[in-house]
Design a protein around this motif. Structure first.
Motif, PDB file in Angstrom:
ATOM      1  N   LEU A  55       0.808  -1.212   0.000  1.00  0.00           N
ATOM      2  CA  LEU A  55       0.000   0.000   0.000  1.00  0.00           C
ATOM      3  C   LEU A  55       0.849   1.274   0.000  1.00  0.00           C
ATOM      4  CD1 LEU A  55      -2.710  -1.197   2.540  1.00  0.00           C
ATOM      5  CD2 LEU A  55      -2.811  -1.234   0.036  1.00  0.00           C
ATOM      6  N   ARG A  56       0.247   2.318  -0.548  1.00  0.00           N
ATOM      7  CA  ARG A  56       0.883   3.636  -0.517  1.00  0.00           C
ATOM      8  C   ARG A  56       0.851   4.189   0.905  1.00  0.00           C
ATOM      9  NH1 ARG A  56       1.172   6.483  -5.630  1.00  0.00           N
ATOM     10  NH2 ARG A  56       0.784   4.903  -7.218  1.00  0.00           N
ATOM     11  N   ARG A  57       1.733   5.169   1.180  1.00  0.00           N
ATOM     12  CA  ARG A  57       1.772   5.847   2.479  1.00  0.00           C
ATOM     13  C   ARG A  57       1.440   7.325   2.270  1.00  0.00           C
ATOM     14  NH1 ARG A  57       2.622   0.466   3.023  1.00  0.00           N
ATOM     15  NH2 ARG A  57       3.638  -0.076   4.970  1.00  0.00           N
ATOM     16  N   PRO A  58       0.495   7.855   3.085  1.00  0.00           N
ATOM     17  CA  PRO A  58       0.155   9.279   2.954  1.00  0.00           C
ATOM     18  C   PRO A  58       1.063  10.168   3.783  1.00  0.00           C
ATOM     19  CG  PRO A  58      -1.347   8.218   4.501  1.00  0.00           C
ATOM     20  CD  PRO A  58      -0.332   7.166   4.093  1.00  0.00           C
ATOM     21  N   PHE A  59       1.487  11.294   3.215  1.00  0.00           N
ATOM     22  CA  PHE A  59       2.316  12.267   3.936  1.00  0.00           C
ATOM     23  C   PHE A  59       1.781  13.677   3.682  1.00  0.00           C
ATOM     24  CE2 PHE A  59       5.119   8.712   2.867  1.00  0.00           C
ATOM     25  CZ  PHE A  59       5.692   8.421   4.108  1.00  0.00           C
ATOM     26  N   SER A  60       1.671  14.461   4.749  1.00  0.00           N
ATOM     27  CA  SER A  60       1.294  15.865   4.600  1.00  0.00           C
ATOM     28  C   SER A  60       2.380  16.584   3.826  1.00  0.00           C
ATOM     29  CB  SER A  60       1.185  16.533   5.973  1.00  0.00           C
ATOM     30  OG  SER A  60       0.123  15.981   6.680  1.00  0.00           O
ATOM     31  N   ILE A  61       1.969  17.515   3.003  1.00  0.00           N
ATOM     32  CA  ILE A  61       2.956  18.282   2.244  1.00  0.00           C
ATOM     33  C   ILE A  61       3.466  19.442   3.101  1.00  0.00           C
ATOM     34  CG2 ILE A  61       3.290  19.768   0.218  1.00  0.00           C
ATOM     35  CD1 ILE A  61       1.245  17.726  -1.168  1.00  0.00           C
ATOM     36  N   MET A  86       3.346  19.827  12.569  1.00  0.00           N
ATOM     37  CA  MET A  86       3.849  21.163  12.223  1.00  0.00           C
ATOM     38  C   MET A  86       4.033  21.310  10.708  1.00  0.00           C
ATOM     39  SD  MET A  86       5.159  23.751  14.185  1.00  0.00           S
ATOM     40  CE  MET A  86       6.481  24.959  14.294  1.00  0.00           C
ATOM     41  N   ALA A  87       4.511  20.260  10.076  1.00  0.00           N
ATOM     42  CA  ALA A  87       4.815  20.329   8.641  1.00  0.00           C
ATOM     43  C   ALA A  87       3.564  20.638   7.827  1.00  0.00           C
ATOM     44  CB  ALA A  87       5.428  19.001   8.178  1.00  0.00           C
ATOM     45  N   ARG A 130      -7.402  33.266  26.559  1.00  0.00           N
ATOM     46  CA  ARG A 130      -8.013  33.890  27.744  1.00  0.00           C
ATOM     47  C   ARG A 130      -7.464  35.304  28.004  1.00  0.00           C
ATOM     48  NH1 ARG A 130      -6.970  28.688  31.412  1.00  0.00           N
ATOM     49  NH2 ARG A 130      -8.908  27.540  31.096  1.00  0.00           N
ATOM     50  N   ASN A 131      -6.356  35.637  27.324  1.00  0.00           N
ATOM     51  CA  ASN A 131      -5.681  36.900  27.628  1.00  0.00           C
ATOM     52  C   ASN A 131      -6.466  38.100  27.078  1.00  0.00           C
ATOM     53  OD1 ASN A 131      -3.964  39.023  28.001  1.00  0.00           O
ATOM     54  ND2 ASN A 131      -2.330  38.265  26.637  1.00  0.00           N
ATOM     55  N   PRO A 132      -6.997  38.941  27.967  1.00  0.00           N
ATOM     56  CA  PRO A 132      -7.786  40.089  27.476  1.00  0.00           C
ATOM     57  C   PRO A 132      -6.902  41.113  26.753  1.00  0.00           C
ATOM     58  CG  PRO A 132      -7.585  40.157  29.891  1.00  0.00           C
ATOM     59  CD  PRO A 132      -6.935  38.885  29.440  1.00  0.00           C
ATOM     60  N   GLN A 133      -5.589  41.073  27.015  1.00  0.00           N
ATOM     61  CA  GLN A 133      -4.674  42.013  26.353  1.00  0.00           C
ATOM     62  C   GLN A 133      -4.117  41.474  25.026  1.00  0.00           C
ATOM     63  OE1 GLN A 133      -3.945  42.564  30.174  1.00  0.00           O
ATOM     64  NE2 GLN A 133      -5.498  44.060  29.574  1.00  0.00           N
ATOM     65  N   SER A 134      -4.578  40.321  24.620  1.00  0.00           N
ATOM     66  CA  SER A 134      -4.024  39.689  23.420  1.00  0.00           C
ATOM     67  C   SER A 134      -4.130  40.599  22.198  1.00  0.00           C
ATOM     68  CB  SER A 134      -4.771  38.387  23.126  1.00  0.00           C
ATOM     69  OG  SER A 134      -4.401  37.916  21.850  1.00  0.00           O
ATOM     70  N   ALA A 135      -3.062  40.611  21.403  1.00  0.00           N
ATOM     71  CA  ALA A 135      -3.043  41.439  20.192  1.00  0.00           C
ATOM     72  C   ALA A 135      -3.762  40.764  19.038  1.00  0.00           C
ATOM     73  CB  ALA A 135      -1.594  41.733  19.800  1.00  0.00           C
ATOM     74  N   ILE A 136      -4.144  39.497  19.241  1.00  0.00           N
ATOM     75  CA  ILE A 136      -4.773  38.740  18.157  1.00  0.00           C
ATOM     76  C   ILE A 136      -6.242  39.139  18.027  1.00  0.00           C
ATOM     77  CG2 ILE A 136      -5.412  36.405  17.386  1.00  0.00           C
ATOM     78  CD1 ILE A 136      -2.412  36.749  17.331  1.00  0.00           C
ATOM     79  N   ARG A 137      -6.595  39.614  16.843  1.00  0.00           N
ATOM     80  CA  ARG A 137      -8.000  39.942  16.564  1.00  0.00           C
ATOM     81  C   ARG A 137      -8.615  38.814  15.742  1.00  0.00           C
ATOM     82  NH1 ARG A 137      -8.131  41.895  20.245  1.00  0.00           N
ATOM     83  NH2 ARG A 137      -7.259  43.883  20.883  1.00  0.00           N
ATOM     84  N   HIS A 138      -9.839  38.463  16.046  1.00  0.00           N
ATOM     85  CA  HIS A 138     -10.548  37.386  15.325  1.00  0.00           C
ATOM     86  C   HIS A 138      -9.692  36.131  15.172  1.00  0.00           C
ATOM     87  CE1 HIS A 138     -13.462  40.462  14.484  1.00  0.00           C
ATOM     88  NE2 HIS A 138     -12.583  41.165  13.795  1.00  0.00           N
ATOM     89  N   PRO A 139      -9.347  35.527  16.297  1.00  0.00           N
ATOM     90  CA  PRO A 139      -8.515  34.327  16.189  1.00  0.00           C
ATOM     91  C   PRO A 139      -9.286  33.166  15.560  1.00  0.00           C
ATOM     92  CG  PRO A 139      -9.251  34.626  18.454  1.00  0.00           C
ATOM     93  CD  PRO A 139      -9.706  35.838  17.692  1.00  0.00           C
ATOM     94  N   LYS A 140      -8.580  32.337  14.815  1.00  0.00           N
ATOM     95  CA  LYS A 140      -9.147  31.082  14.318  1.00  0.00           C
ATOM     96  C   LYS A 140      -8.089  30.000  14.521  1.00  0.00           C
ATOM     97  CE  LYS A 140     -11.150  28.699  10.353  1.00  0.00           C
ATOM     98  NZ  LYS A 140     -11.754  28.800   9.017  1.00  0.00           N
ATOM     99  N   LEU A 141      -8.523  28.884  15.073  1.00  0.00           N
ATOM    100  CA  LEU A 141      -7.583  27.803  15.354  1.00  0.00           C
ATOM    101  C   LEU A 141      -7.469  26.866  14.160  1.00  0.00           C
ATOM    102  CD1 LEU A 141      -8.759  26.801  18.984  1.00  0.00           C
ATOM    103  CD2 LEU A 141      -7.256  28.673  18.270  1.00  0.00           C
ATOM    104  N   PHE A 142      -6.240  26.438  13.902  1.00  0.00           N
ATOM    105  CA  PHE A 142      -5.973  25.409  12.887  1.00  0.00           C
ATOM    106  C   PHE A 142      -5.063  24.389  13.557  1.00  0.00           C
ATOM    107  CE2 PHE A 142      -6.756  29.306  10.572  1.00  0.00           C
ATOM    108  CZ  PHE A 142      -7.531  28.918   9.484  1.00  0.00           C
ATOM    109  N   ALA A 143      -5.403  23.125  13.509  1.00  0.00           N
ATOM    110  CA  ALA A 143      -4.598  22.157  14.260  1.00  0.00           C
ATOM    111  C   ALA A 143      -4.293  20.911  13.453  1.00  0.00           C
ATOM    112  CB  ALA A 143      -5.324  21.772  15.551  1.00  0.00           C
ATOM    113  N   CYS A 144      -3.097  20.358  13.706  1.00  0.00           N
ATOM    114  CA  CYS A 144      -2.710  19.081  13.123  1.00  0.00           C
ATOM    115  C   CYS A 144      -1.816  18.365  14.133  1.00  0.00           C
ATOM    116  CB  CYS A 144      -1.946  19.296  11.814  1.00  0.00           C
ATOM    117  SG  CYS A 144      -1.476  17.755  11.004  1.00  0.00           S
ATOM    118  N   GLY A 145      -2.164  17.131  14.449  1.00  0.00           N
ATOM    119  CA  GLY A 145      -1.380  16.392  15.436  1.00  0.00           C
ATOM    120  C   GLY A 145      -2.141  15.164  15.879  1.00  0.00           C
ATOM    121  N   PRO A 146      -1.721  14.564  17.004  1.00  0.00           N
ATOM    122  CA  PRO A 146      -2.405  13.349  17.461  1.00  0.00           C
ATOM    123  C   PRO A 146      -3.872  13.619  17.862  1.00  0.00           C
ATOM    124  CG  PRO A 146      -0.504  13.886  18.867  1.00  0.00           C
ATOM    125  CD  PRO A 146      -0.600  14.954  17.842  1.00  0.00           C
TER     126      PRO A 146
END
Lengths: 304, 264
Positions: free
Chosen positions: B50-56, B116-117, B179-195
């Motif tokens: 079988l082929r093996r999948p790898f994230s680019i 991360m990759a 949770r940080n009220p002083q955060s400089a991030i406006r309109h955060p959106k999470l993107f995740a890859c991992g276990p």
């Protein structure tokens, strides 16, 4: 050179199709290969209603093959007709629809639905899936039930019927004969072999379903013998399958008695396999000076 | 998606059991979107079919790269291949991350180990620069920090043994940021890859703090193109759920669509 073959009334431009469950509904592979070069497209098993399928892990790699226990996940007859049929219908190559049910009546009802749809190439009766509790192999390992399923479908449709036999029997000959006598136009030999694998680190099965069906090149010699035994038992054509990776593999099936062949597991790792088999078959016929592919069928010489 | 025989440009060990493979694939490279994967046939495997999948990981000119860890016979065989050797690749595959529009969300990337990759192209192509939270067991599991930093991104690393960055799990600094009220991030959106446990934790954080999230889901894969139905995960559908394919509908799913009660 003539590569065309006939499975009942179904005419295939060449004897190479794909095994149900290894090719989705055709459309998934349309970007990777020219489907119009195939003898036919055979789609994944469909019953009346949608099926969720088994929990994961559903497949595991083993030496020269793989195990699967997908559990016939599928959209049901209506979902299939709505989502996949328009594409398949537009192809010049015929579609073989693999059908199953949990009762004889359900098989017949699904057959009726596809008969009424129009434009279907043939129906393949799946009486040999090892991965579901009801239906599947339960019908393929009991000659009486097998005959009932085939004859109920025979009454439901005039479409060519291909009965896909289970390998999990002492002798395949009586099953082949029972299907022929009940009105099947052809046989598909064979389905996956019941098998399992264990992860020794965790002591857990490699499949959530514990056991599954073994496919791939490792089953080819067993499938060749089954085709040969079925060929001796019946007069109807046989579609041979089990571990085909090359034209040489396909020719072996033809020589053992198959009229056509299906490429299965190889589609998962090399989507071009079916087209390579067709090209290699042509080359073989040229080299041997054969004009008709059907001259190869059953040409195996077991004597001295 | 295309199936092509590609040539290995380089295949070098970076740290520990991690390798970076670069292949020349002029037709495939321009098609690649963030979060997509390549399905690779490793010919020397012989009886493992079988082929093996790898994230680019990265795309550069007519090449693309993957980061992989040697975990089994497939990746071990791959690690022994040399520049000039050929591989059969089907790519790009799968439904990847949504690149934010200019002025829209700011990405907070959450990566476990070589997850991360899969996020590099997203970081590179996002008009808003955000923060990468990367976690691993040990120092060697934290990869390609420098690549993200050179894109102008802030990297916050955590290790379970404290050998690099903060000690603990990757979700701790993420929670502090959200949770940080002083955060400089406006309109955060999470993107995740991992276990999967990490993805589940990120999904819970997204739900609790009402932050949108896209997760690259990990499930054992076989054909990679949607026919075999091996790589399914439970996805909400009305009041019920259904199995969808990580190779086709995924690997990236909206966190709120995942039916976690059915995920292993």
């Amino acid at each position: 050179m003539n590569l065309s073959v006939q499975i009942g009334r179904l005419v295939m431009q060449n004897p190479v199709t794909v095994a149900s469950g290894t090719f989705g509904y055709g459309v998934e592979y349309a970007q990777l290969l020219d489907l119009n070069q195939l003898g036919a497209v055979t789609v994944k098993g469909i019953r009346l209603n949608p099926v969720r399928g088994n929990p994961t892990p559903r497949t595991a790699e083993v030496t020269s093959g793989m195990l699967n226990a997908i559990g016939l996940q599928g959209p049901g007859v209506d979902g299939f007709i709505q989502k996949y049929w328009p594409f398949l219908k537009s192809l010049p190559v015929p579609t073989i629809i693999n059908i199953w049910g949990t009762t004889v009546e359900e098989y017949a009802e699904v057959a009726r639905r596809f008969h009424a749809l129009g434009g279907v190439g043939a129906l393949e009766l799946n009486v040999s899936c090892p991965n579901i509790k009801e239906g599947g192999a339960q019908f393929g390992t009991d000659c009486k039930l097998l005959a009932q399923v085939v004859s109920a479908c025979r009454k439901a449709t005039t479409l060519p019927i291909i009965t896909k036999l289970s390998p999990n029997v002492v002798s395949i000959a009586p099953y082949a004969k029972a299907a022929e006598d009940a009105g099947s136009d052809a046989l598909a030999v064979t389905n996956s072999y019941p098998a399992m694998a264990i992860d020794i680190e965790t002591r857990r099965p490699k499949l959530a379903n514990v056991s599954g069906g073994l496919t791939g090149p490792c089953i080819k010699p067993i499938a060749i013998k089954l085709v040969w035994e079925a060929f001796k038992a019946v007069k109807i054509p046989i579609i041979g399958m089990g571990g085909i990776q090359t034209a040489a593999d396909a020719i072996e099936f033809l020589m053992a008695g198959a009229t056509a062949v299906a490429v299965g597991t190889a589609n998962f790792y090399e989507p071009q396999t079916a087209l390579q088999v067709i090209a290699g078959l042509r080359e073989f016929m040229q080299r041997k000076g054969l004009n008709e592919v059907r001259e190869i069928t059953g040409s195996f010489q077991p004597g001295k | 998606m295309l199936e092509r025989t590609v040539q290995i440009v380089s295949n070098e060990r970076s740290t520990d059991a991690y390798y970076r493979l670069v292949v020349r694939a002029p037709e495939i490279a321009p098609l690649i979107q963030p979060g997509q994967f390549a399905h690779v046939r490793i010919a020397p495997l012989k009886d493992a079919l079988l082929r093996r999948p790898f994230s680019i990981f990265q795309v550069q000119g007519d090449t693309f790269s993957i980061l992989y860890k040697t975990v089994g016979k497939g990746t071990e065989a791959l690690s022994r291949m040399r520049p000039g050797d050929e591989l059969s690749v089907i790519a790009p595959l799968g439904h990847g991350f949504t690149v934010p529009q200019p002025g829209a969300e700011t990405p907070l990337l959450v990566a476990g180990g070589y997850g991360m990759a899969a996020m590099y192209l997203l970081a590179q192509r996002s008009p808003q620069k955000g923060i990468v939270f990367v976690g691993g067991r040990r120092r060697v599991d934290i990869l390609c920090e420098a690549e993200f930093q050179s894109l102008g991104w802030q990297v916050r690393a955590t290790t379970e043994d404290g050998s690099h960055g903060e000690k603990g799990l990757v979700t701790q600094p993420l929670l502090e940021e959200i949770r940080n009220p002083q955060s400089a991030i406006r309109h955060p959106k999470l993107f995740a890859c991992g276990p999967t446990p990490m993805l589940k934790a990120v999904g819970q954080i997204a739900e609790e703090y009402k932050v949108p999230a896209e997760l690259s889901m990990d499930e054992h894969m076989c054909c990679g193109v949607g026919v075999c139905l091996t790589c399914v995960i439970p996805i909400k559908s009305g009041d019920d759920w259904e199995y969808q394919r990580t190779c086709s509908e995924g690997p990236v799913f909206d966190a709120k669509d995942v039916a976690w009660e059915g995920v292993k």
